[in-house]
Design a protein around this motif. Structure first.
Motif, PDB file in Angstrom:
ATOM      1  N   VAL A 286      -3.965  -1.215   9.657  1.00 45.18           N
ATOM      2  CA  VAL A 286      -4.086   0.025   8.867  1.00 45.18           C
ATOM      3  C   VAL A 286      -3.718   1.264   9.679  1.00 45.18           C
TER       4      VAL A 286
ATOM      5  N   LEU B 127       1.147   3.424   3.887  1.00 42.28           N
ATOM      6  CA  LEU B 127       0.050   3.165   2.955  1.00 42.28           C
ATOM      7  C   LEU B 127      -0.300   4.428   2.174  1.00 42.28           C
TER       8      LEU B 127
ATOM      9  N   THR C  31      -1.501  11.817   7.901  1.00 40.70           N
ATOM     10  CA  THR C  31      -0.967  10.681   8.660  1.00 40.70           C
ATOM     11  C   THR C  31       0.078  11.119   9.672  1.00 40.70           C
TER      12      THR C  31
ATOM     13  N   LYS D 206      -0.496   3.623   8.517  1.00 43.44           N
ATOM     14  CA  LYS D 206      -1.237   4.600   7.714  1.00 43.44           C
ATOM     15  C   LYS D 206      -0.309   5.476   6.861  1.00 43.44           C
TER      16      LYS D 206
ATOM     17  N   TYR E 199       5.635  -2.876   5.048  1.00 45.98           N
ATOM     18  CA  TYR E 199       4.615  -3.898   5.244  1.00 45.98           C
ATOM     19  C   TYR E 199       5.210  -5.169   5.834  1.00 45.98           C
TER      20      TYR E 199
ATOM     21  N   TRP F 180      -7.472  -6.521  10.565  1.00 40.77           N
ATOM     22  CA  TRP F 180      -6.626  -5.846   9.561  1.00 40.77           C
ATOM     23  C   TRP F 180      -6.929  -4.356   9.525  1.00 40.77           C
ATOM     24  N   PHE F 181      -8.214  -3.998   9.480  1.00 38.54           N
ATOM     25  CA  PHE F 181      -8.587  -2.591   9.350  1.00 38.54           C
ATOM     26  C   PHE F 181      -8.371  -1.804  10.636  1.00 38.54           C
TER      27      PHE F 181
ATOM     28  N   ILE G 119      -1.249  -4.034  -2.053  1.00 35.45           N
ATOM     29  CA  ILE G 119      -1.605  -4.437  -0.688  1.00 35.45           C
ATOM     30  C   ILE G 119      -2.020  -5.904  -0.661  1.00 35.45           C
TER      31      ILE G 119
ATOM     32  N   GLU H  26       0.006  -8.732   1.401  1.00 33.50           N
ATOM     33  CA  GLU H  26      -0.662  -9.473   2.479  1.00 33.50           C
ATOM     34  C   GLU H  26      -0.556 -10.974   2.246  1.00 33.50           C
TER      35      GLU H  26
END
Length: 532
Positions: free
Chosen positions: A454, A461, A528, A458, A427, A449-450, A361, A365
């Motif tokens: 995310v 990820l 998810t 989800k 991503y 970001w969170f 990650i 990023e």
């Protein structure tokens, strides 16, 4: 333009730390060991002792990779694999091999079904091709296990190609759908799946656990032979181990070059067909069936049921379709031995998957902030080197049973590239404008970001973490050579038991290994799932 990460210097620091931990140090240890350890014995003697194994390894690698490539190209234009049963590619190779053997062996379940349907059938099959340990059986297991991976990579890459626009133009010129796929799409797709194909080839060169279970013994594959020789601590055998490691690297390089040549030949041949207007034959129906969803669902269910019945049967004589007696108490008897193995496996897999996942990650990023959207093959370098060569260098440098930290590090080295590869497409396809809009509304870099990225990513990820977890669970050689006594896992015990011929007990451990991976994938998918 708003940014979500610290300045450029921090980006470089993140790349450097990730490269040091999972690329530079692992490769540096091996290079340092090989440069300071002289080769013993003569090349002629090594070729005489290992030549047959080397040629067999090259033959198996090229045949398996070529068949997987053709089947993946033929099936990539069909129905796309959905995430629920695409997790089949994460089934550990050992569990898959143990279950599949009971299906395709000369007196296995499929032969028994044919015997029951055809009274004139004189079974079981008397053929060395379908024996429990043979080159053919090994290739069948490898093809069936690696094809879903390349098929998923091909379909994922095809989604990023302007196929609809190409197809409209091709139909206007009178191309059929089949002719359009092979003459226009496949030449472009070949370049995009080059790296996954090489990963399959390198894995086949260096795989050890599957040849131990189903591979031939005389001659054995080169990685299998080197693995066995490394347990013999004489000067002559250690010299052969050194030469065998070098031969594995040579075979890997030759395999990649020959596969690159195969790609060149296919592109030229398809280009010739396009220019001359000659027809291209459709893929055989058997190949098409092997690339449809129901085939993989049926295969996975058959292998699972085979393992389940094997683990509970007491006696099962030919030609009976079902066991004559049951012994489910075997599970209770083995539980005191399985429980600590489950603990070791889960703790090791969870920690290594988390480290690899966080590293992937952070790297993605940083690349996204730098507008670097191409897949960087350098970060997959550990998959392009035979695993046996790497682990052998680590073992002879840091020693066996050096502790949990060394074992965790070795697992993470192999989990990281898979986490990076699994998460890369989703991503970089994520529209970064959502983060910029969040920043304009007052969110900080981490909050944006969170709270924005995310939740929208989800599932990718979660699946990337689950994939890294499954890779750690399936690791055999690092555990067997770096911590065989202090930290045994389900995989090492399953291989040890099944290679000794106890398929009933081996099925118990294989099912526990399979369940460990399956539960994690199902939790990732369930947690998810889309909600209205």
């Amino acid at each position: 333009m708003a940014t979500t990460l610290p300045p450029l210097a921090m980006h470089r620091l993140v790349r450097l730390v990730i490269a040091l931990m999972w690329l530079i140090i692992p490769l540096g240890v091996v290079v340092w060991h090989n440069s300071t350890t002289p080769f013993g014995g003569a090349l002629a003697g090594a070729l005489s002792a290992l030549g047959d194994s080397a040629w067999l390894t090259l033959l198996v690698t090229l045949t398996t990779s070529a068949l997987v490539l053709i089947a993946a190209l033929a099936g990539a234009g069909g129905k796309h694999l959905n995430a629920t049963w695409a997790s089949f590619i994460a089934v550990p190779h050992v569990a898959f091999a143990i279950g599949l053997l009971w299906l395709i062996s000369p007196s296995g379940w499929l032969v028994r079904v044919v015997d029951a349907l055809l009274p004139m059938w004189q079974g079981p099959i008397q053929s060395s091709w379908l024996s429990v340990k043979s080159t053919f059986t090994l290739m069948v297991v490898l093809i069936l296990k690696e094809l879903p991976f390349l098929l998923l990579m091909a379909q994922a890459n095809a989604q990023h190609m302007p196929i609809q626009r190409w197809q409209q133009q091709a139909q206007a010129l009178g191309y059929s759908r089949r002719r359009f796929w092979w003459l226009i799409v496949v030449p472009a797709l070949l370049k995009r799946i080059r790296l996954p194909l090489y990963i399959i080839a390198i894995y086949t060169v260096s795989v050890v656990d599957i040849p131990l279970l189903v591979g031939p013994n005389a001659p054995a594959l080169l990685a299998h032979e080197v693995y066995q020789l490394n347990w013999q601590f004489t000067d002559d055998t250690q010299a052969l181990v050194s030469w065998g490691s070098l031969f594995l690297v040579v075979i890997a390089v030759v395999s990649v070059l020959l596969l690159r040549g195969l790609e060149w030949v296919l592109q030229r041949w398809l280009g010739y067909l396009a220019l001359t207007g000659k027809r291209v034959r459709a893929a055989k129906s058997s190949v098409k069936r092997m690339t449809t969803p129901w085939f993989w669902v049926l295969l996975a269910m058959s292998v699972f049921i085979s393992l389940l019945l094997q683990s509970g049967q007491q006696s099962w004589f030919y030609p009976s379709l079902w066991p004559q007696g049951w012994q489910w108490s075997r599970w209770l008897t083995e539980w005191p031995y399985i429980a600590p193995l489950l603990y070791n496996t889960w703790i090791l897999a969870a920690l290594s998957a988390t480290l690899a996942w966080l590293s992937a990650i952070a790297l993605l990023e940083v690349q996204a902030q730098g507008q670097q959207h191409q897949l960087h093959g350098g970060w997959l370098a550990m998959l392009m080197i035979p695993q046996l060569v790497l682990v052998l260098g680590w073992q002879q440098t840091i020693g066996p049973d050096n502790g949990f930290i060394g074992l965790l590090w070795s697992h993470t080295v192999f989990c990281f590239p898979y986490a990076y590869l699994t998460l890369h497409g989703a991503y970089h396809a994520y529209p970064r404008r959502w983060l910029w809009q969040a920043r304009s509304l007052g969110y900080g870099p981490w909050a944006a970001w969170f709270k924005v990225l995310v939740p929208m990513l989800k599932r990718p990820l979660a699946l990337a973490w689950a994939m890294a977890f499954s890779i750690s669970v399936a690791q055999y050689l690092p555990t067997q050579w770096l911590a065989p006594v202090t930290h045994p896992t389900l995989t090492t015990e399953a291989v040890s038991i099944a290679s000794g011929g106890d398929w009933r007990l081996g099925s118990v451990y294989a099912l526990a290994q399979w369940a460990s991976v399956w539960i994690v994938f199902m939790l990732a998918l369930w947690g998810t799932r889309a909600r209205n």
